[in-house]
Design a protein around this motif. Structure first.
Motif, PDB file in Angstrom:
ATOM      1  N   GLU A   3       2.674  45.292  40.905  1.00  0.00           N
ATOM      2  CA  GLU A   3       3.965  44.649  40.662  1.00  0.00           C
ATOM      3  C   GLU A   3       4.622  45.238  39.423  1.00  0.00           C
ATOM      4  O   GLU A   3       5.838  45.423  39.371  1.00  0.00           O
ATOM      5  N   SER A   4       3.809  45.581  38.420  1.00  0.00           N
ATOM      6  CA  SER A   4       4.311  46.174  37.184  1.00  0.00           C
ATOM      7  C   SER A   4       4.943  47.537  37.450  1.00  0.00           C
ATOM      8  O   SER A   4       6.013  47.848  36.939  1.00  0.00           O
ATOM      9  N   ALA A   5       4.290  48.359  38.270  1.00  0.00           N
ATOM     10  CA  ALA A   5       4.831  49.675  38.614  1.00  0.00           C
ATOM     11  C   ALA A   5       6.124  49.535  39.401  1.00  0.00           C
ATOM     12  O   ALA A   5       7.073  50.305  39.201  1.00  0.00           O
ATOM     13  N   ASN A   6       6.177  48.548  40.310  1.00  0.00           N
ATOM     14  CA  ASN A   6       7.408  48.303  41.056  1.00  0.00           C
ATOM     15  C   ASN A   6       8.544  47.908  40.109  1.00  0.00           C
ATOM     16  O   ASN A   6       9.690  48.305  40.302  1.00  0.00           O
ATOM     17  N   GLY A   7       8.206  47.110  39.094  1.00  0.00           N
ATOM     18  CA  GLY A   7       9.204  46.693  38.103  1.00  0.00           C
ATOM     19  C   GLY A   7       9.749  47.870  37.327  1.00  0.00           C
ATOM     20  O   GLY A   7      10.954  47.970  37.089  1.00  0.00           O
ATOM     21  N   ILE A   8       8.861  48.789  36.943  1.00  0.00           N
ATOM     22  CA  ILE A   8       9.294  49.981  36.209  1.00  0.00           C
ATOM     23  C   ILE A   8      10.189  50.845  37.090  1.00  0.00           C
ATOM     24  O   ILE A   8      11.225  51.352  36.639  1.00  0.00           O
ATOM     25  N   GLN A   9       9.824  50.984  38.364  1.00  0.00           N
ATOM     26  CA  GLN A   9      10.660  51.754  39.285  1.00  0.00           C
ATOM     27  C   GLN A   9      12.029  51.104  39.467  1.00  0.00           C
ATOM     28  O   GLN A   9      13.037  51.793  39.553  1.00  0.00           O
ATOM     29  N   LEU A  10      12.051  49.791  39.534  1.00  0.00           N
ATOM     30  CA  LEU A  10      13.312  49.072  39.682  1.00  0.00           C
ATOM     31  C   LEU A  10      14.208  49.312  38.468  1.00  0.00           C
ATOM     32  O   LEU A  10      15.386  49.643  38.609  1.00  0.00           O
ATOM     33  N   VAL A  11      13.657  49.169  37.279  1.00  0.00           N
ATOM     34  CA  VAL A  11      14.425  49.375  36.055  1.00  0.00           C
ATOM     35  C   VAL A  11      14.894  50.826  35.968  1.00  0.00           C
ATOM     36  O   VAL A  11      16.046  51.097  35.606  1.00  0.00           O
ATOM     37  N   ALA A  12      14.031  51.774  36.335  1.00  0.00           N
ATOM     38  CA  ALA A  12      14.418  53.192  36.316  1.00  0.00           C
ATOM     39  C   ALA A  12      15.561  53.451  37.299  1.00  0.00           C
ATOM     40  O   ALA A  12      16.503  54.199  36.992  1.00  0.00           O
ATOM     41  N   GLY A  13      15.499  52.838  38.474  1.00  0.00           N
ATOM     42  CA  GLY A  13      16.566  52.995  39.452  1.00  0.00           C
ATOM     43  C   GLY A  13      17.894  52.446  38.946  1.00  0.00           C
ATOM     44  O   GLY A  13      18.954  53.036  39.167  1.00  0.00           O
ATOM     45  N   ILE A  14      17.829  51.323  38.248  1.00  0.00           N
ATOM     46  CA  ILE A  14      19.044  50.733  37.674  1.00  0.00           C
ATOM     47  C   ILE A  14      19.607  51.639  36.582  1.00  0.00           C
ATOM     48  O   ILE A  14      20.816  51.874  36.517  1.00  0.00           O
ATOM     49  N   ALA A  15      18.724  52.185  35.742  1.00  0.00           N
ATOM     50  CA  ALA A  15      19.184  53.110  34.692  1.00  0.00           C
ATOM     51  C   ALA A  15      19.869  54.329  35.319  1.00  0.00           C
ATOM     52  O   ALA A  15      20.904  54.784  34.830  1.00  0.00           O
ATOM     53  N   ARG A  16      19.313  54.845  36.418  1.00  0.00           N
ATOM     54  CA  ARG A  16      19.941  55.992  37.099  1.00  0.00           C
ATOM     55  C   ARG A  16      21.313  55.612  37.645  1.00  0.00           C
ATOM     56  O   ARG A  16      22.260  56.392  37.560  1.00  0.00           O
ATOM     57  N   LEU A  17      21.431  54.408  38.200  1.00  0.00           N
ATOM     58  CA  LEU A  17      22.738  53.959  38.711  1.00  0.00           C
ATOM     59  C   LEU A  17      23.766  53.879  37.579  1.00  0.00           C
ATOM     60  O   LEU A  17      24.924  54.268  37.754  1.00  0.00           O
ATOM     61  N   LEU A  18      23.355  53.364  36.427  1.00  0.00           N
ATOM     62  CA  LEU A  18      24.276  53.228  35.300  1.00  0.00           C
ATOM     63  C   LEU A  18      24.735  54.580  34.775  1.00  0.00           C
ATOM     64  O   LEU A  18      25.789  54.684  34.135  1.00  0.00           O
ATOM     65  N   ASN A  19      23.958  55.630  35.031  1.00  0.00           N
ATOM     66  CA  ASN A  19      24.307  56.980  34.586  1.00  0.00           C
ATOM     67  C   ASN A  19      24.799  57.861  35.728  1.00  0.00           C
ATOM     68  O   ASN A  19      24.876  59.075  35.572  1.00  0.00           O
ATOM     69  N   SER A  20      25.129  57.272  36.862  1.00  0.00           N
ATOM     70  CA  SER A  20      25.462  58.051  38.053  1.00  0.00           C
ATOM     71  C   SER A  20      26.874  58.619  38.068  1.00  0.00           C
ATOM     72  O   SER A  20      27.157  59.515  38.841  1.00  0.00           O
ATOM     73  N   GLY A  21      27.756  58.094  37.256  1.00  0.00           N
ATOM     74  CA  GLY A  21      29.126  58.583  37.255  1.00  0.00           C
ATOM     75  C   GLY A  21      30.025  57.894  38.272  1.00  0.00           C
ATOM     76  O   GLY A  21      31.182  58.263  38.432  1.00  0.00           O
ATOM     77  N   LEU A  22      29.501  56.883  38.964  1.00  0.00           N
ATOM     78  CA  LEU A  22      30.335  56.109  39.880  1.00  0.00           C
ATOM     79  C   LEU A  22      31.340  55.295  39.077  1.00  0.00           C
ATOM     80  O   LEU A  22      31.152  55.053  37.880  1.00  0.00           O
ATOM     81  N   ARG A  23      32.388  54.839  39.733  1.00  0.00           N
ATOM     82  CA  ARG A  23      33.321  53.925  39.069  1.00  0.00           C
ATOM     83  C   ARG A  23      32.552  52.671  38.658  1.00  0.00           C
ATOM     84  O   ARG A  23      31.544  52.319  39.263  1.00  0.00           O
ATOM     85  N   ILE A 114      11.233  41.501  33.921  1.00  0.00           N
ATOM     86  CA  ILE A 114      12.211  42.557  34.177  1.00  0.00           C
ATOM     87  C   ILE A 114      13.628  42.145  33.788  1.00  0.00           C
ATOM     88  O   ILE A 114      14.374  42.948  33.239  1.00  0.00           O
ATOM     89  N   LEU A 115      14.004  40.909  34.053  1.00  0.00           N
ATOM     90  CA  LEU A 115      15.398  40.499  33.844  1.00  0.00           C
ATOM     91  C   LEU A 115      15.898  40.665  32.413  1.00  0.00           C
ATOM     92  O   LEU A 115      17.009  41.168  32.225  1.00  0.00           O
ATOM     93  N   PRO A 116      15.136  40.291  31.394  1.00  0.00           N
ATOM     94  CA  PRO A 116      15.638  40.549  30.038  1.00  0.00           C
ATOM     95  C   PRO A 116      15.851  42.043  29.766  1.00  0.00           C
ATOM     96  O   PRO A 116      16.810  42.429  29.099  1.00  0.00           O
ATOM     97  N   LEU A 117      14.979  42.879  30.310  1.00  0.00           N
ATOM     98  CA  LEU A 117      15.125  44.324  30.140  1.00  0.00           C
ATOM     99  C   LEU A 117      16.385  44.820  30.856  1.00  0.00           C
ATOM    100  O   LEU A 117      17.169  45.601  30.301  1.00  0.00           O
ATOM    101  N   VAL A 118      16.601  44.355  32.073  1.00  0.00           N
ATOM    102  CA  VAL A 118      17.800  44.734  32.829  1.00  0.00           C
ATOM    103  C   VAL A 118      19.050  44.250  32.084  1.00  0.00           C
ATOM    104  O   VAL A 118      20.048  44.975  31.982  1.00  0.00           O
ATOM    105  N   ALA A 119      18.999  43.029  31.549  1.00  0.00           N
ATOM    106  CA  ALA A 119      20.142  42.505  30.788  1.00  0.00           C
ATOM    107  C   ALA A 119      20.431  43.386  29.577  1.00  0.00           C
ATOM    108  O   ALA A 119      21.595  43.675  29.274  1.00  0.00           O
ATOM    109  N   ASP A 120      19.377  43.849  28.895  1.00  0.00           N
ATOM    110  CA  ASP A 120      19.558  44.725  27.732  1.00  0.00           C
ATOM    111  C   ASP A 120      20.124  46.087  28.119  1.00  0.00           C
ATOM    112  O   ASP A 120      20.815  46.728  27.322  1.00  0.00           O
ATOM    113  N   ILE A 121      19.848  46.541  29.331  1.00  0.00           N
ATOM    114  CA  ILE A 121      20.387  47.818  29.801  1.00  0.00           C
ATOM    115  C   ILE A 121      21.839  47.648  30.264  1.00  0.00           C
ATOM    116  O   ILE A 121      22.672  48.527  30.049  1.00  0.00           O
TER     117      ILE A 121
END
Length: 190
Positions: A3-23, A114-121
């Motif tokens: 579950e921890s590894a899944n959480g890290i992958q989820l956060v990494a995916g969100i970080a990639r989305l935030l840096n994707s250049g989409l509107r 995960i949620l506090p980390l996602v909120a901080d990102i």
């Protein structure tokens, strides 16, 4: 996979989305969807201020037919009993709220970590959106002011009885008043 590894992958995916250049809107909708699917929750909403800074709106996953809005953070619709809300804070200022509605029962335990980390990102991303909107507003305001000043100077010059003309630093003619265009005599420089 743990579950921890899944959480890290989820956060990494969100970080990639935030840096994707989409509107910004597309990015936040994608983040909400990634969180909803990744955490296995019923819905996710990201509440943020509108560019006019007078209302809030929610970007939700799944997308809703009718947009949810609120006049302020204090007046958000009452959450369901099982709903979880986290403030999105940047430099002490509340920029939004991350809202999750779990499926029947409880959501995964990793959501608590995960949620506090996602909120901080998410918070600096929301701050950058607001900064960009403020800058665009300021540029538009300055352009309008500059155009108004140019029109005023043109009208004032047209009121002069003698012919006048404006020149740039390279001594190229930039403008002349109406008297100059009509062929009236110019005033000699002394």
């Amino acid at each position: 996979m743990s579950e921890s590894a899944n959480g890290i992958q989820l956060v990494a995916g969100i970080a990639r989305l935030l840096n994707s250049g989409l509107r910004a809107e597309e990015t936040l909708a994608s983040v909400a969807e990634r969180l909803r699917v990744g955490l296995g929750v019923r819905s996710v909403a990201i509440w943020l201020r509108e560019p006019n800074a007078t209302t809030l709106r929610a970007i939700s996953s799944p997308a809703l037919a009718k947009e949810r809005t609120s006049a302020s953070f204090a007046l958000l619709p009452e959450p369901d009993e099982d709903m979880r809300r986290l403030p999105l804070l940047h430099e002490g200022e509340r920029l939004g709220i991350l809202e999750l509605a779990p499926r029947e029962g409880t959501g995964p335990a990793s959501a608590t970590e995960i949620l506090p980390l996602v909120a901080d990102i998410l918070a600096p991303f929301l701050a950058s959106i607001e900064l960009s909107e403020d800058l665009a507003h300021e540029v538009a305001l300055r352009s309008r002011e500059s155009e108004a000043q140019r029109r005023f100077v043109t009208l004032a010059a047209d009121c002069l009885p003698a012919g006048t003309e404006g020149a740039d630093r390279e001594a190229g003619r930039q403008s002349g008043n109406q008297a100059r265009e009509d062929g009236r005599p110019e005033v000699e420089r002394g």
